[in-house]
Design an enzyme around this catalytic site. Structure first.
Site, short mmCIF file in Angstrom:
data_model
loop_
_atom_site.label_atom_id
_atom_site.label_comp_id
_atom_site.label_asym_id
_atom_site.label_seq_id
_atom_site.Cartn_x
_atom_site.Cartn_y
_atom_site.Cartn_z
N GLU A 1 -5.95 3.13 7.40
CA GLU A 1 -7.16 2.53 7.54
C GLU A 1 -7.57 1.37 7.47
O GLU A 1 -8.69 0.61 7.79
CB GLU A 1 -8.22 3.46 6.48
CG GLU A 1 -9.66 3.72 6.63
CD GLU A 1 -10.41 4.23 5.71
OE1 GLU A 1 -9.73 5.46 5.09
OE2 GLU A 1 -11.51 4.13 5.50
N SER B 1 -7.70 10.77 10.88
CA SER B 1 -7.26 9.70 10.12
C SER B 1 -6.06 10.01 9.58
O SER B 1 -5.04 9.14 9.56
CB SER B 1 -8.46 9.49 8.92
OG SER B 1 -7.73 8.39 8.18
N LEU B 2 -6.01 11.25 9.10
CA LEU B 2 -4.38 11.77 8.46
C LEU B 2 -3.57 11.44 9.55
O LEU B 2 -2.43 11.27 9.21
CB LEU B 2 -4.63 12.94 7.82
CG LEU B 2 -5.35 13.30 6.47
CD1 LEU B 2 -5.35 14.37 6.02
CD2 LEU B 2 -4.79 12.18 5.19
N ASP C 1 -9.11 -4.96 0.23
CA ASP C 1 -8.56 -5.96 -0.15
C ASP C 1 -7.41 -6.69 0.97
O ASP C 1 -7.59 -7.71 1.30
CB ASP C 1 -7.59 -5.82 -1.24
CG ASP C 1 -8.25 -5.38 -2.60
OD1 ASP C 1 -9.46 -5.59 -2.71
OD2 ASP C 1 -7.43 -4.99 -3.42
N GLY D 1 0.80 -1.07 -0.12
CA GLY D 1 0.24 0.02 -0.23
C GLY D 1 0.92 1.14 -0.17
O GLY D 1 1.71 1.24 0.88
N GLY E 1 1.48 3.83 4.05
CA GLY E 1 2.35 3.04 3.69
C GLY E 1 3.53 3.98 3.39
O GLY E 1 4.97 3.70 3.67
N ARG F 1 -20.19 13.36 13.52
CA ARG F 1 -20.60 13.19 11.99
C ARG F 1 -22.09 12.17 11.94
O ARG F 1 -22.70 12.25 11.27
CB ARG F 1 -19.50 12.43 11.13
CG ARG F 1 -18.51 13.57 10.81
CD ARG F 1 -17.48 12.81 10.02
NE ARG F 1 -16.59 13.71 9.44
CZ ARG F 1 -15.45 13.72 8.77
NH1 ARG F 1 -15.03 12.44 8.52
NH2 ARG F 1 -14.67 14.76 8.51
C1 LIG Z 1 -13.00 12.20 0.01
C2 LIG Z 1 -12.24 12.03 1.24
C3 LIG Z 1 -11.74 13.10 2.27
C4 LIG Z 1 -11.29 12.69 3.19
N1 LIG Z 1 -10.80 13.81 3.98
C5 LIG Z 1 -10.05 13.49 5.20
C6 LIG Z 1 -9.52 14.51 5.97
O1 LIG Z 1 -9.72 15.70 5.66
N2 LIG Z 1 -8.87 14.18 7.26
C7 LIG Z 1 -8.58 13.05 7.55
O2 LIG Z 1 -8.08 12.98 8.61
N3 LIG Z 1 -9.01 11.98 6.70
C8 LIG Z 1 -9.91 12.27 5.57
N4 LIG Z 1 -10.32 11.42 4.92
C9 LIG Z 1 -9.87 9.84 5.04
C10 LIG Z 1 -8.29 9.63 4.84
O3 LIG Z 1 -8.23 10.28 3.48
C11 LIG Z 1 -8.14 8.13 4.79
O4 LIG Z 1 -8.41 7.41 6.01
C12 LIG Z 1 -6.47 7.80 4.68
O5 LIG Z 1 -6.11 8.76 3.71
C13 LIG Z 1 -6.28 6.38 4.32
O6 LIG Z 1 -4.92 6.30 3.98
P1 LIG Z 1 -4.22 4.85 3.95
O7 LIG Z 1 -2.67 4.90 3.95
O8 LIG Z 1 -4.41 4.06 5.14
O9 LIG Z 1 -4.92 4.02 2.74
P2 LIG Z 1 -5.01 4.65 1.31
O10 LIG Z 1 -4.62 5.98 1.02
O11 LIG Z 1 -6.27 4.24 0.90
O12 LIG Z 1 -3.86 3.81 0.56
C14 LIG Z 1 -4.22 2.47 0.11
C15 LIG Z 1 -3.15 1.95 -0.57
O13 LIG Z 1 -2.94 0.43 -0.46
C16 LIG Z 1 -3.13 -0.21 -1.80
N5 LIG Z 1 -3.71 -1.48 -2.04
C17 LIG Z 1 -5.15 -1.47 -1.80
N6 LIG Z 1 -5.33 -2.80 -2.18
C18 LIG Z 1 -4.29 -3.54 -2.35
C19 LIG Z 1 -3.84 -4.67 -3.19
N7 LIG Z 1 -4.91 -5.76 -3.03
N8 LIG Z 1 -2.70 -4.91 -3.46
C20 LIG Z 1 -1.75 -3.78 -3.47
N9 LIG Z 1 -2.07 -2.65 -2.99
C21 LIG Z 1 -3.17 -2.39 -2.56
C22 LIG Z 1 -3.59 1.10 -2.81
O14 LIG Z 1 -3.35 0.97 -4.00
C23 LIG Z 1 -3.26 2.27 -1.87
O15 LIG Z 1 -1.87 2.63 -2.64
C24 LIG Z 1 -10.86 11.33 3.69
C25 LIG Z 1 -11.16 10.26 2.82
C26 LIG Z 1 -11.93 10.64 1.74
C27 LIG Z 1 -12.53 9.21 0.94
#
Ligand SMILES: Cc1cc2nc3c(=O)[nH]c(=O)nc-3n(C[C@H](O)[C@H](O)[C@H](O)COP(=O)(O)OP(=O)(O)OC[C@H]3O[C@@H](n4cnc5c(N)ncnc54)[C@H](O)[C@@H]3O)c2cc1C
Length: 534
Positions: A350, A366-367, A208, A8, A13, A266
């Site tokens: 997440e 979350s960020l 996933d 990820g 990541g 929320r």
């Molecule tokens: C529209 C929107 C606005 C938001 N605004 C805010 C905000 O202002 N403040 C806040 O705190 N949070 C906010 N959030 C929530 C926050 O953006 C997310 O919770 C956070 O970015 C998740 O980050 P992550 O690194 O865990 O996952 P992600 O950024 O979702 O990255 C997941 C990674 O895993 C990879 N991946 C997934 N499945 C597989 C697989 N099977 N094989 C290989 N790779 C895979 C994907 O390609 C990606 O690279 C928002 C969410 C949304 C949808």
């Protein structure tokens, strides 16, 4: 063999990758998308922290607000770490070049988000996630971190409950590849995408990593808690960030009347809006009183989105909005070291249930979580990697997985899984959505079981080996279906209302459920139990 395999390339990541480098561990980041296409890029509103202790705010207040929003389901130890490190986390991001918006004294500016008593949300205009992700990626390039993009995680291999390797579909070539590592960090994002067509999440957010970890024996937790964001554009699922309300936006009904404190948590705001729709009314976000200059200064992206998607100028007209599935509080259960119940397997961001959000996440948390726990996971994985002695390859499953995927490619298409994906998205929103009850959950469970049986006849049309998007989406669909069953099962078992989980047949919070839900796979059955918070 590499020390740390990170799966990820979102904010979690990439934060993990940079920390791994700092710890002198060898690291590889593998992702199914291109790095800058992750969900993190969409985050708009901001990232929380207590930057100064004042009469208005303190770490203790931050802990209290987050714990309150969690409805007693946050893990106090993890929460303390999270809040105490918030200033350091922001300073680290600032030091590597995240262009935070500043106040008149050149300090990092902060805005107020729902459910908090103080201005705690740092931001980069309304492109916060985008700026953070791109800065992290720049730093990864600068630090020569290795990436493999367009590789879809299929399976985690374990020996004696210890992870040894991961299998991927190389989307470009169609080959199945195995990557061995001393430790693995899952940072694969949430599962909001299972509410297909009723979510603010990208199509790729199909959970996933969570499904794959579950099949490998990982415990999942709190999967019933789905956050519905109050304000997405009606019929478009485009998010209008909480910053719009944080900056003074009102929610009004079709008579122009405000009906709720816009900055309540929320879950409460989303339910109040949904009820208006059930009564046949409509709800609008009113920002007209802010004026164009202020709007352009604090929420330019929101203005552009509303103009692009609804042809509405928000300084002149009110905006029709509705709640959408937005964030998944549940995920792979981790302890205070970001470690899962599988040895050497870590999870962050997440995809993890790291004990911060409980039944309801505060906007902006979350960020902060993805950066804080991404770095923590890497620190602990690097430490663990030093202890791993066995470097022998685990080759038992590569051939089996190759055969499984080859078999899928050969299947005839008698049923259309894309159609099912649409139906299931709607089913989930209506029956496992903002309001749930025994009957609707039973109906959903029954339907999902039927879909599971139908999957045998769901083939794929495209038989090509290279860049087969149809195959990728089929494999994602298998995960979607499994996660839908898990979410519905957990929602069915939690006979109470708490945070984002509202049961119309059990409308009160019940002390006996002051526990986290745990889901495990036992002899192919999904088993849900409840555990005390450790
Ligand atoms: C529209 C929107 C606005 C938001 N605004 C805010 C905000 O202002 N403040 C806040 O705190 N949070 C906010 N959030 C929530 C926050 O953006 C997310 O919770 C956070 O970015 C998740 O980050 P992550 O690194 O865990 O996952 P992600 O950024 O979702 O990255 C997941 C990674 O895993 C990879 N991946 C997934 N499945 C597989 C697989 N099977 N094989 C290989 N790779 C895979 C994907 O390609 C990606 O690279 C928002 C969410 C949304 C949808």
């Amino acid at each position: 063999m590499i020390d740390i395999l990170i799966i990820g390339s979102g904010g979690a990541g990439l934060s993990a990758a940079l920390k791994a480098k700092e710890e002198n561990a060898s690291v590889l980041v593998v992702s199914k998308t291109h790095t800058t296409h992750s969900q993190t890029c969409q985050a708009q509103g901001g990232i929380n922290a207590v930057l100064e202790t004042t009469e208005n705010d303190s770490i203790e207040n931050y802990e209290k607000d987050t714990y309150k929003a969690s409805h007693k389901l946050a893990n106090k130890k993890s929460l303390k770490y999270f809040c105490e490190n918030s200033k350091q986390t922001i300073n680290w991001l600032d030091s590597i070049g995240v262009p935070f918006s500043r106040d008149e004294n050149n300090n990092i500016a902060q805005r107020k988000f729902g459910g908090t008593k103080a201005k705690r949300t740092c931001y980069s205009s309304d492109y916060t996630g985008h700026k953070i992700l791109h800065t992290l990626y720049d730093q990864c390039i600068k630090n020569s971190i290795d990436f493999k993009n367009e590789h879809l995680l299929l399976k985690l291999l374990t020996k004696n409950n210890t992870v040894t390797s991961a299998l991927f579909l190389d989307i470009k070539t169609g080959e199945i590849v195995q990557i061995d590592a001393k430790t693995v960090i899952l940072a694969t994002g949430g599962y909001g995408g299972i509410y297909h067509n009723f979510t603010t999440n990208s199509y790729a957010t199909t959970g996933d990593g969570i499904a794959v970890a579950f099949k490998a024996g990982a415990k999942l937790s709190n999967m019933e808690f789905i956050q519905f964001h109050p304000t997405s554009l009606l019929n478009k699922n485009i998010l209008i960030s909480e910053s719009a309300r944080g900056e003074g936006g009102y929610l009004i009904d079709s008579k122009g009347k405000r009906f709720i404190d816009e900055l309540k948590p929320r879950d409460e705001v989303a339910r109040a809006i949904y009820k208006k729709y059930e009564e046949g009314d409509k709800v609008y976000l009113d920002l007209t009183h802010l004026g164009k200059e202020k709007i352009e200064e604090v929420i330019p992206q929101e203005r552009r989105l509303v103009l692009d998607f609804l042809k509405i100028k928000m300084e002149e007209e009110v905006i029709p909005i509705t709640p959408s599935a937005h964030y998944s509080m549940g995920g792979i259960l981790t302890d205070e070291y970001a470690q899962t119940n599988i040895e050497n397997l870590f999870a962050c961001g997440e995809c993890a249930q790291s004990g911060i959000h409980g039944a309801n996440r505060l906007g902006g948390n979350s960020l902060l979580e993805i950066v804080t726990f991404g770095r923590l996971a890497a620190k602990n994985a690097a430490k663990k990697a030093k202890e791993v002695k066995c470097e022998e390859k685990n080759e038992n499953n590569l051939e089996t997985e190759k055969k499984r995927v080859a078999k899928i490619l050969k299947k005839e298409k008698n049923e259309d899984f894309y159609k099912s994906k649409n139906i299931i998205g709607e089913l989930l929103f209506n029956k496992v959505g903002l309001f749930r009850e025994k009957n609707t959950l039973e109906e959903a469970l029954k339907y999902l079981e039927e879909e599971k049986n139908k999957i045998k006849s769901m083939g794929i049309e495209d038989k090509s080996k290279e860049y087969n998007k149809n195959l990728v989406e089929y494999l994602e669909f298998e995960n979607i279906l499994l996660l839908c069953q898990i979410v519905t099962n957990c929602a069915y078992k939690r006979e109470e209302s708490r945070g984002a989980h509202f049961r119309t047949d059990f409308i009160k919070e019940d002390k006996k459920f002051d526990k986290i839900s745990i889901c495990k796979l036992e002899n192919s059955d999904i088993i849900t139990t409840f555990e005390e918070i450790k």
